[in-house]
Design a protein around this motif. Structure first.
Motif, mmCIF file in Angstrom:
data_model
loop_
_atom_site.group_PDB
_atom_site.id
_atom_site.type_symbol
_atom_site.label_atom_id
_atom_site.label_comp_id
_atom_site.label_asym_id
_atom_site.label_seq_id
_atom_site.Cartn_x
_atom_site.Cartn_y
_atom_site.Cartn_z
ATOM 1 N N ASN A 1 0.833 -1.172 -0.003
ATOM 2 C CA ASN A 1 -0.103 -0.059 0.030
ATOM 3 C C ASN A 1 0.989 1.237 0.110
ATOM 4 O O ASN A 1 0.381 2.313 -0.404
ATOM 5 N N ARG A 2 2.089 1.340 0.519
ATOM 6 C CA ARG A 2 3.006 2.429 0.598
ATOM 7 C C ARG A 2 4.097 2.326 -0.393
ATOM 8 O O ARG A 2 5.153 2.775 -0.359
ATOM 9 N N ARG A 3 3.874 1.538 -1.386
ATOM 10 C CA ARG A 3 5.037 1.045 -2.383
ATOM 11 C C ARG A 3 5.561 2.470 -3.085
ATOM 12 O O ARG A 3 6.745 2.624 -3.201
ATOM 13 N N GLU A 4 4.788 3.281 -3.505
ATOM 14 C CA GLU A 4 5.212 4.616 -4.125
ATOM 15 C C GLU A 4 6.116 5.328 -3.046
ATOM 16 O O GLU A 4 6.953 6.010 -3.297
ATOM 17 N N GLU A 5 5.491 5.570 -1.881
ATOM 18 C CA GLU A 5 6.141 6.420 -0.963
ATOM 19 C C GLU A 5 7.573 5.719 -0.587
ATOM 20 O O GLU A 5 8.527 6.663 -0.265
ATOM 21 N N ILE A 6 7.826 4.489 -0.562
ATOM 22 C CA ILE A 6 8.889 3.833 -0.258
ATOM 23 C C ILE A 6 9.819 3.976 -1.503
ATOM 24 O O ILE A 6 10.811 4.380 -1.180
ATOM 25 N N ALA A 7 8.979 3.897 -2.715
ATOM 26 C CA ALA A 7 10.282 4.144 -3.970
ATOM 27 C C ALA A 7 10.680 5.655 -3.836
ATOM 28 O O ALA A 7 11.808 5.776 -4.139
ATOM 29 N N VAL A 8 9.872 6.405 -3.668
ATOM 30 C CA VAL A 8 10.393 7.916 -3.423
ATOM 31 C C VAL A 8 11.638 7.917 -2.339
ATOM 32 O O VAL A 8 12.620 8.844 -2.714
ATOM 33 N N ALA A 9 11.316 7.379 -1.157
ATOM 34 C CA ALA A 9 12.156 7.719 -0.402
ATOM 35 C C ALA A 9 13.512 6.892 -0.560
ATOM 36 O O ALA A 9 14.879 7.606 -0.301
ATOM 37 N N LYS A 10 13.609 5.874 -1.238
ATOM 38 C CA LYS A 10 14.719 5.113 -1.846
ATOM 39 C C LYS A 10 15.441 6.152 -2.795
ATOM 40 O O LYS A 10 16.839 6.202 -2.945
ATOM 41 N N LEU A 11 14.610 6.780 -3.482
ATOM 42 C CA LEU A 11 15.249 7.633 -4.608
ATOM 43 C C LEU A 11 16.268 8.868 -4.139
ATOM 44 O O LEU A 11 17.021 9.151 -4.655
ATOM 45 N N VAL A 12 15.566 9.330 -2.884
ATOM 46 C CA VAL A 12 16.401 10.472 -2.193
ATOM 47 C C VAL A 12 17.354 9.919 -1.170
ATOM 48 O O VAL A 12 18.076 10.628 -0.262
ATOM 49 N N GLY A 13 17.881 8.480 -1.281
ATOM 50 C CA GLY A 13 18.783 8.049 -0.495
ATOM 51 C C GLY A 13 18.549 7.158 0.742
ATOM 52 O O GLY A 13 19.308 6.682 1.447
ATOM 53 N N ALA A 14 17.046 6.958 0.947
ATOM 54 C CA ALA A 14 16.949 6.021 2.184
ATOM 55 C C ALA A 14 17.384 4.750 1.935
ATOM 56 O O ALA A 14 17.203 4.032 0.921
ATOM 57 N N SER A 15 18.126 4.222 2.806
ATOM 58 C CA SER A 15 18.350 2.610 2.861
ATOM 59 C C SER A 15 17.264 1.635 3.182
ATOM 60 O O SER A 15 16.197 2.211 3.760
ATOM 61 N N ASN A 16 17.365 0.571 3.158
ATOM 62 C CA ASN A 16 16.433 -0.428 3.326
ATOM 63 C C ASN A 16 16.171 -0.546 4.898
ATOM 64 O O ASN A 16 14.853 -0.694 5.391
ATOM 65 N N SER A 17 17.346 -0.627 5.747
ATOM 66 C CA SER A 17 17.208 -0.491 7.088
ATOM 67 C C SER A 17 16.253 0.695 7.654
ATOM 68 O O SER A 17 15.659 0.634 8.482
#
Length: 300
Positions: free
Chosen positions: A200-216
């Motif tokens: 459900n938060r797939r798009e939010e997570i993808a954006v966070a990863k694009l700006v450098g957020a790690s999996n942890s």
């Protein structure tokens, strides 16, 4: 990772639970049932074990002596048995004492007085410490005493207790297996819930990863979500077990009273209840960790 990030992740998890009350309550209910079932069975088996222990403390063996055995021979046998380890007491009941006891308990005193000879044998009543001997060892003692030439019959009235103890041992093993299976079920349920949240938060997570957020970094709120969900389910399971035992308390006391006994069911101790809550929290954390590790990697 800063302390602020942990507080933020915790707050995010709590907000998600509050803003989705219906789904959260349904999931918590399922988890609580899965945790309460083995916990409730454990409490009932523990209470049954306590009741059996109380019965076993009354474990006695009656050795009925042959008519030709003299008082001196009976006292010698009494001394031999009393020297054995695990023997609490050995009481000698002569023929006249047996006669008086039978008259008091049976209500057939007049019929017994009409007999010329006393038909009741002398006996030794042996009190055994059940913590010293296992049921099989008590059976071996009874067998040995029954083969003594001074003994006519050896009677042990708690064979059924040993059989019931064996059934309880089997039930405990079955509950342990059930607890493991339901623990796996809790992990899978929490994991599936976290998987749906991630989707459900797939798009939010993808954006966070694009700006450098790690999996942890992204995984932390989901870990808190599973941990809190498991802890709340454990607390709800504890309350469910307490309510269930409370509802059984009066019928159990009434049943015990019919048998001339006083027995009260014991609840989960604070330590056991705390272990249930902590166990639920750890299972929730494990389920969320497995789901997050698998599904976050697929989001780019």
């Amino acid at each position: 990772m800063s302390l602020y990030r942990h507080w933020d992740a915790l707050g995010s998890s709590l907000r998600h639970l509050v803003t989705h009350p219906v789904g959260s309550l349904m999931t918590l209910s399922v988890l609580a049932i899965a945790l309460a079932l083995p916990a409730g069975l454990y409490v009932l088996l523990h209470n049954a074990g306590n009741l059996l222990s109380a019965w076993e403390e009354q474990a006695q063996v009656s050795l009925f002596l042959k008519d030709e055995v003299s008082t001196a021979e009976a006292q010698a046998l009494r001394a031999e048995i009393a020297r054995l380890p695990g023997i609490r007491e050995v009481k000698y009941v002569d023929k006249e004492a047996a006669r008086q006891e039978f008259k008091q308990l049976s209500g057939f005193g007049d019929a017994l007085d009409a007999l010329e000879d006393n038909p009741l044998p002398a006996s030794l009543v042996v009190g055994i410490d059940p913590t010293h001997y296992r049921p099989q060892q008590i059976q071996a003692l009874v067998q040995r005493w029954s083969e003594d030439p001074r003994v006519d019959t050896a009677q042990y009235d708690l064979d059924w207790v040993a059989r019931l103890q064996a059934m309880l041992d089997l039930a405990e093993r079955a509950v342990s297996i059930l607890a493991v299976l339901l623990a796996v079920g809790v992990v899978l349920i929490v994991g599936n819930t976290i998987r749906l949240n991630i989707m459900n938060r797939r798009e939010e997570i993808a954006v966070a990863k694009l700006v450098g957020a790690s999996n942890s970094f992204v995984r932390l709120p989901f870990l808190y979500h599973g941990f809190i969900q498991g802890a709340l389910a454990g607390a709800l399971a504890w309350a469910t077990v307490v309510i269930g035992i409370a509802l059984l308390q009066d019928p159990t006391a009434h049943l015990a009273n019919l048998y001339g006994a006083i027995f009260r069911l014991r609840y989960l101790s604070p330590e056991q209840g705390g272990a249930l809550v902590l166990g639920g929290a750890l299972l929730g954390w494990l389920g969320s960790a497995l789901a997050a590790q698998r599904h976050l990697r697929a989001i780019q």
